[in-house]
Design an enzyme around this catalytic site. Structure first.
Site, PDB file in Angstrom:
ATOM      1  N   GLU A   1       6.698   9.306  -2.217  1.00  0.00           N
ATOM      2  CA  GLU A   1       7.850   8.620  -2.965  1.00  0.00           C
ATOM      3  C   GLU A   1       8.675   8.674  -3.883  1.00  0.00           C
ATOM      4  O   GLU A   1       8.227   8.375  -5.435  1.00  0.00           O
ATOM      5  CB  GLU A   1       7.685   6.586  -3.245  1.00  0.00           C
ATOM      6  CG  GLU A   1       7.875   5.662  -1.249  1.00  0.00           C
ATOM      7  CD  GLU A   1       7.729   4.464  -2.078  1.00  0.00           C
ATOM      8  OE1 GLU A   1       8.246   4.201  -2.939  1.00  0.00           O
ATOM      9  OE2 GLU A   1       7.344   3.480  -1.238  1.00  0.00           O
TER      10      GLU A   1
ATOM     11  N   ASP B   1      12.835  -4.032  -9.681  1.00  0.00           N
ATOM     12  CA  ASP B   1      11.324  -2.862 -10.315  1.00  0.00           C
ATOM     13  C   ASP B   1      10.878  -3.999 -11.853  1.00  0.00           C
ATOM     14  O   ASP B   1      11.673  -4.548 -12.922  1.00  0.00           O
ATOM     15  CB  ASP B   1      11.814  -2.064 -10.644  1.00  0.00           C
ATOM     16  CG  ASP B   1      11.424  -0.900 -10.066  1.00  0.00           C
ATOM     17  OD1 ASP B   1      10.821  -0.775  -9.018  1.00  0.00           O
ATOM     18  OD2 ASP B   1      12.879  -0.404  -9.153  1.00  0.00           O
TER      19      ASP B   1
ATOM     20  N   TYR C   1       7.570  -1.200   5.194  1.00  0.00           N
ATOM     21  CA  TYR C   1       7.168  -1.727   4.257  1.00  0.00           C
ATOM     22  C   TYR C   1       6.700  -3.634   3.993  1.00  0.00           C
ATOM     23  O   TYR C   1       7.432  -3.900   3.546  1.00  0.00           O
ATOM     24  CB  TYR C   1       7.734  -1.030   3.228  1.00  0.00           C
ATOM     25  CG  TYR C   1       7.797  -0.963   1.812  1.00  0.00           C
ATOM     26  CD1 TYR C   1       6.380  -2.030   0.607  1.00  0.00           C
ATOM     27  CD2 TYR C   1       8.253   0.403   0.516  1.00  0.00           C
ATOM     28  CE1 TYR C   1       6.471  -1.831  -0.164  1.00  0.00           C
ATOM     29  CE2 TYR C   1       7.842   0.143  -0.300  1.00  0.00           C
ATOM     30  CZ  TYR C   1       6.885  -0.737  -1.134  1.00  0.00           C
ATOM     31  OH  TYR C   1       6.580  -0.507  -2.718  1.00  0.00           O
TER      32      TYR C   1
END
Lengths: 399, 264
Positions: B51, B62, B176
């Protein structure tokens, strides 16, 4: 479709939506469901109305600004005095509504972002009176600009976290609040302070702030026997403006004018007047961004306008031409700030001073029997330091 | 069809008796010149899928480590175009399936169609857009489909079964699974309910399932695979090495340890 019927499926035409990490989707669905159930619940409405009236000081007055009207030499100018609301700004209308909602949803903790410190203060107030733990995220740069507000939030029992990432301003405080919410979503309500963010926030905050426009309607009808010709409000995220505009959305004869932070010309925060469409903070709307879609650094002397996006409903109003949005510069806002203080004995928030400037300009070109209402979103005590610094003079000289 | 290469990487790992190791680095970190060497080191260390992050000014999903990597990359002048060039270079040398991970706004700005066309041209096989849930994804999904790119969606501990099935139906390549509440970043342990979570999502899809967020140690990798996942995603742990100025060799070593933990 009538304008007041938006949002449809969480969207305002092409704007709005729910662009957030998957972890937050169930919480947004739960919030929407809880809000829609409580919105029409007589018991909840009575409780909120009671807090607004007995605690926050509603209704706020609509004041005919005789001296300002004479100065402008055109339309009659009325001021909607949200600056007189408890906490010193319109923000408490929404903070109380959401705090009561969160309490009923069984949340124990409120988090909120703040730019000018006004929404953080309102959330701290609402959390204290309703009985919820409060944590505020504030950009480190904003905190420096608004030290007193930081102290005030702490006095009210809130924990204030300074945000050092990115531009260290409001948008970064929102990022950090979103990260906190993703971590603590089960017991925490994110009390967003403006008509921004993912659905249902823009709708919910608009509804809670619409008490401003509903009161204006009654008060103008009582004073003038007719609807106003023009409503003017400042637009950062756009909550006091949307609260002012929304109850008049379907009445085309009522003009709507938003004043954005025009900064110093090159550096500004005028997302609607000069931005382009993109996605930030969960919504599709007008943004200030660079050619690669990185969010641009914004600037306005008014911390509450210093935001690179704007509520999606404003984006729709702009797109449809229902409202007009203009950029008012720092210098223009500063002169309106001083003018209102001298002419009317009212020190407006720097944010609100942008609206005052736009209103004077527009009133000038209107006939004397026309009616303009400006929403004074907050009081200016918080800005004295900023104004002093901007004037580059000591308090005793040049005033 | 790019996304098939991702699925094949998972099944190739399985046929070797291994789980798949998905390794993340920020594109353009520490700078566009050095970035391809670091990313190539992931492949050399045994990554089954790589990735590459596209830096964004406002990365809400994040944690601090990847935020800092984004700041370094942006300061060094990285743009989405730079990341595409890096991807092309990595693909040429390593041949590993590549997934770009970036926030939606830079992709909108580039143009969904133009971006997917360019990405496919550069050998990219899939996209992860963490702030784009399936209900908003139609324009990107169509563009990605036209160019054979798989759009990888995320499911979380908050995702109920019916929604997990809907999400899986939109997903190409692998699903995911976000292991925990919060943002990306290293954590000491795995959440206590990880086994139940993996089992629940496992039951909702036949797609390869990779678990990420907070996976930083070989024992984490071993544990999520033992719980029934097909792969593990490691990001912040690797990004941290770039941040402290470790040489690519350090990443290769770290990757070998993590990869060894995928062998059953």
């Amino acid at each position: 479709m009538r304008l007041s019927e938006y949002p449809k499926g969480g969207k305002y035409g092409p704007f709005g939506g729910r662009y957030v990490p998957e972890i937050l989707i169930p919480a947004l669905e739960e919030l929407e469901e809880a809000y829609l159930a409580l919105r029409d619940d007589p018991d909840f409405r009575a409780q909120l109305t009671r807090y607004l009236r007995e605690y926050a000081g509603r209704p706020t007055p609509l004041y005919f600004a005789r001296n300002l009207t004479r100065y402008a030499g055109g339309a009659k100018i009325y001021l909607k005095r949200e600056d007189l609301l408890h906490g010193g700004a319109h923000k408490l209308n929404n903070a109380l509504g959401q705090a009561l909602l969160a309490k009923r949803m069984g949340k124990r903790r409120l988090i909120a972002e703040t730019g000018a410190g006004q929404h953080g203060t309102a959330t701290a107030i609402a959390g204290a009176v309703v009985g919820l733990e409060v944590e505020i995220y504030m950009g480190a740069l904003d905190a420096e600009r608004q030290r007193m507000n930081l102290f005030r939030m702490e006095l009210l029992g809130a924990k204030v976290n300074l945000v050092d990432s990115g531009t260290k301003t409001l948008k970064d405080a929102i990022n950090e609040a979103l990260r906190d919410w993703a971590t603590n979503v089960r017991d925490t309500h994110y009390l967003i302070g403006s008509v921004v963010g993912p659905h249902p926030y823009p709708m919910m905050v608009r509804d809670f702030q619409s008490v401003i426009g509903r009161e204006i309607r009654d008060q103008v009808l009582a004073a003038e026997g007719r609807l106003p010709d023009l409503l003017v409000a400042c637009v950062g995220g756009g909550s006091n403006a949307m609260g002012t505009f929304y109850p008049f959305a379907d009445e085309e004869q009522v003009g709507l004018l938003g004043a954005e932070g025009g900064g110093e010309g090159e550096r500004h925060a005028a997302s609607l007047a000069r931005g382009t469409v993109g996605v930030l903070h969960g919504m599709r709307t007008y943004l200030l961004q660079d050619e690669w879609g990185q969010i641009a650094e914004t600037y306005s002397i008014a911390p509450g306008l210093d935001y690179p996006a704007v509520g999606p409903e404003h984006a729709l109003y702009r797109e449809l031409g229902r409202a007009e949005y203009v950029a008012v510069t720092d210098a223009e806002a500063l002169s309106a700030f001083r003018l209102l203080a001298r002419l009317e004995g009212i020190i407006p928030a720097l944010e609100s001073a942008h609206a005052v400037h736009a209103a004077i300009q527009r009133a000038r070109e209107m006939p004397r029997d026309a009616v303009v209402v400006v929403t004074l979103s907050g009081r200016g005590d918080k800005d004295l330091d900023l104004v002093l610094r901007a004037s580059g003079e000591g308090p005793r000289e040049g005033w | 069809m790019g996304w098939i290469r991702i699925t094949e990487a998972f099944s190739a790992a399985r046929s070797r008796g291994e789980g798949a190791l998905v390794a993340y680095l920020m594109g353009g970190d520490p700078d566009p010149g050095a970035s391809p060497t670091y990313i190539a080191a992931l492949a050399e260390g045994g990554a089954d899928v790589i990735e590459i992050g596209i830096p964004f000014s406002d990365p809400v999903a994040d944690g601090p480590t990847i935020q800092a990597a984004g700041v370094r990359a942006l300061r060094a002048g990285t743009t989405p175009e730079t990341v595409l060039r890096i991807a092309a270079a990595v693909k040429r040398d390593a041949g590993v399936p590549l997934v770009l991970m970036g926030y939606y706004n830079p992709i909108i700005r580039f143009g969904e169609e133009a971006f997917c066309a360019a990405a496919a041209e550069c050998g990219v096989d899939g996209l992860i857009v963490p702030d784009l849930p399936p209900e908003e994804a139609a324009p990107l999904e169509e563009a990605a489909g036209r160019h054979g790119l798989g759009l990888v969606f995320l499911v979380t501990p908050e995702t109920r079964g019916d929604r997990a099935r809907d999400i899986a139906a939109h997903t190409r390549g692998f699903l995911y699974l976000v292991s925990r509440y919060g943002t990306t970043g290293e954590r000491r342990g795995l959440p206590p309910d990880i086994m139940g979570l993996i089992g629940r999502i496992r039951g909702a899809t036949d797609l390869p399932l990779a678990v990420g967020f907070g996976i930083s140690r070989p024992e984490h990798v071993r544990a999520v695979l033992a719980c029934g996942a097909d792969g593990a995603v490691v990001g912040s742990r690797l990004v941290r090495e770039v941040g402290v100025g470790s040489p690519p060799e350090a990443l290769r070593r770290l990757m070998r340890e993590l990869k060894a933990a995928t062998r059953r």
